[in-house]
Write an enzyme that holds these catalytic residues in place. Structure first.
Site, mmCIF file in Angstrom:
data_model
loop_
_atom_site.group_PDB
_atom_site.id
_atom_site.type_symbol
_atom_site.label_atom_id
_atom_site.label_comp_id
_atom_site.label_asym_id
_atom_site.label_seq_id
_atom_site.Cartn_x
_atom_site.Cartn_y
_atom_site.Cartn_z
ATOM 1 C CG ASP A 8 45.520 19.404 29.041
ATOM 2 O OD1 ASP A 8 44.955 19.597 30.118
ATOM 3 O OD2 ASP A 8 44.968 18.861 28.057
ATOM 4 C CG LEU A 9 46.686 13.974 32.751
ATOM 5 C CD1 LEU A 9 46.987 13.844 34.228
ATOM 6 C CD2 LEU A 9 45.524 13.075 32.430
ATOM 7 C CG ASP A 10 41.796 14.694 31.348
ATOM 8 O OD1 ASP A 10 41.944 13.490 31.569
ATOM 9 O OD2 ASP A 10 41.500 15.512 32.218
ATOM 10 C CB THR A 16 41.113 10.840 30.421
ATOM 11 O OG1 THR A 16 42.047 11.875 30.188
ATOM 12 C CG2 THR A 16 41.712 9.740 31.240
ATOM 13 C CE LYS A 44 38.236 17.032 23.210
ATOM 14 N NZ LYS A 44 38.824 16.927 21.852
ATOM 15 C CB SER A 115 45.415 18.516 34.417
ATOM 16 O OG SER A 115 44.124 17.984 34.257
ATOM 17 C CB ALA A 116 40.882 21.702 34.204
ATOM 18 C CE LYS A 146 44.177 23.748 31.719
ATOM 19 N NZ LYS A 146 44.381 22.376 31.258
ATOM 20 C CD GLU A 170 45.402 22.737 27.602
ATOM 21 O OE1 GLU A 170 44.606 22.058 26.928
ATOM 22 O OE2 GLU A 170 45.285 22.883 28.820
ATOM 23 C CG ASP A 171 43.210 18.199 24.721
ATOM 24 O OD1 ASP A 171 43.486 18.800 25.794
ATOM 25 O OD2 ASP A 171 42.214 17.478 24.602
HETATM 26 P P1 B16 Z 1 37.894 16.377 36.848
HETATM 27 P P2 B16 Z 1 42.582 18.723 31.251
HETATM 28 C C1 B16 Z 1 40.081 18.502 32.123
HETATM 29 O O1 B16 Z 1 41.375 18.029 32.070
HETATM 30 C C2 B16 Z 1 39.191 17.772 31.137
HETATM 31 O O2 B16 Z 1 39.574 18.096 29.810
HETATM 32 C C3 B16 Z 1 37.767 18.184 31.348
HETATM 33 O O3 B16 Z 1 36.919 17.490 30.466
HETATM 34 C C4 B16 Z 1 37.370 17.901 32.809
HETATM 35 O O4 B16 Z 1 36.054 18.327 33.081
HETATM 36 C C5 B16 Z 1 38.337 18.653 33.731
HETATM 37 O O5 B16 Z 1 39.658 18.227 33.452
HETATM 38 C C6 B16 Z 1 38.046 18.427 35.192
HETATM 39 O O6 B16 Z 1 38.309 17.095 35.497
HETATM 40 O O7 B16 Z 1 36.434 16.227 36.861
HETATM 41 O O8 B16 Z 1 38.637 15.050 36.724
HETATM 42 O O9 B16 Z 1 38.410 17.213 37.970
HETATM 43 O O10 B16 Z 1 42.240 18.571 29.811
HETATM 44 O O11 B16 Z 1 42.689 20.152 31.743
HETATM 45 O O12 B16 Z 1 43.757 17.859 31.663
HETATM 46 MG MG MG Z 2 42.983 18.491 27.800
#
Ligand code: B16
Ligand code: MG
Length: 219
Positions: A8-10, A16, A44, A115-116, A146, A170-171
């Site tokens: 996962d990234l964030d 972030t 998240k 990542s999402a 997810k 994942e977090d």
């Molecule tokens: P974006 P992850 C997710 O990243 C974030 O945790 C979540 O807060 C955010 O809304 C989502 O990505 C979408 O991100 O708006 O940049 O497309 O934790 O899956 O890496």
């Molecule tokens: Mg995350």
């Protein structure tokens, strides 16, 4: 024997979550909705549009906007978010991430980003990880976000692998559910109570890196 790690990234590679939250706070306050750090937990790992819908629900405004208006509010959130991450570079990586990627790469273990976030390619490039990253899942190309397993399965299929040889890191609670639904080994980063479905939980990414670098990928 693990052949691929899907990160996962964030909240796993960098923090972030703070910038996502700050951007949502600007939008929420314009809408007259109060959100706090505890509420942020349910955003998240959740897509941009779904996050906005959760905020509107939280403020009892679920019927206030059309889908088109929701799209344009979400777009504006992203502009605020992008302004906050423009200066991101390798110094924004959690400690040890680059060492971990180098170790995995030298061990012939594939590295994927699950990542999402649609901003993952930008951040991976900005933080200097492009050379070590084998694949980034495009969240717009998977059917369900997810907690569905799709993002993790997409990376697995890309390498023609099976779940037993893949590990997800994942977090987010929904992220751990996604990894387990994909049938993979799940590493949680954060609070063990929230991430109780994970196979193993480390408080920080740095703790996970230390474990792998000292003992290898024996989980
Ligand atoms: P974006 P992850 C997710 O990243 C974030 O945790 C979540 O807060 C955010 O809304 C989502 O990505 C979408 O991100 O708006 O940049 O497309 O934790 O899956 O890496
Ligand atoms: Mg995350």
């Amino acid at each position: 024997m693990i052949k691929c790690v899907i990160f996962d990234l964030d909240g796993v590679l960098t923090e972030t979550s703070v910038q996502h939250f700050e951007a949502w706070q600007v939008i929420a306050s314009e809408l007259g909705i109060e959100i706090d750090w505890a509420f942020n937990e349910c955003l998240k790992g959740v897509s941009r549009i779904e996050s906005l819908k959760r905020i509107l629900n939280h403020g009892n405004q679920q019927d206030r906007f059309s889908e088109q208006e929701i799209d344009s509010i979400a777009k504006r959130k992203n502009e605020i978010y992008l302004a906050l991450i423009q200066q991101f570079n390798e110094n924004h990586l959690f400690k040890g991430v680059r060492d971990l990627f180098e170790f995995l790469s030298a061990s012939n273990i594939k590295i994927a980003i699950g990542s999402a976030s649609q901003n993952a390619p930008f951040l991976i490039h900005a933080m200097g990880l492009s050379d070590l990253t084998d694949y980034i899942v495009n969240p717009l190309e998977v059917e369900k976000g997810k907690p569905a397993p799709d993002i993790f399965l997409n990376a697995m299929h890309h390498f023609n692998l099976t779940p037993e040889v893949c590990m997800g890191v994942e977090d987010a609670e929904v992220g751990i559910t996604a990894i387990k639904s994909a049938g993979m080994f799940a590493v949680g980063i954060g609070d063990a109570k929230i991430l109780h479905q994970a196979d193993v939980v480390y408080e920080t990414t740095e703790d996970f890196v230390k474990k792998v670098l000292s003992e290898g990928m024996f989980f």
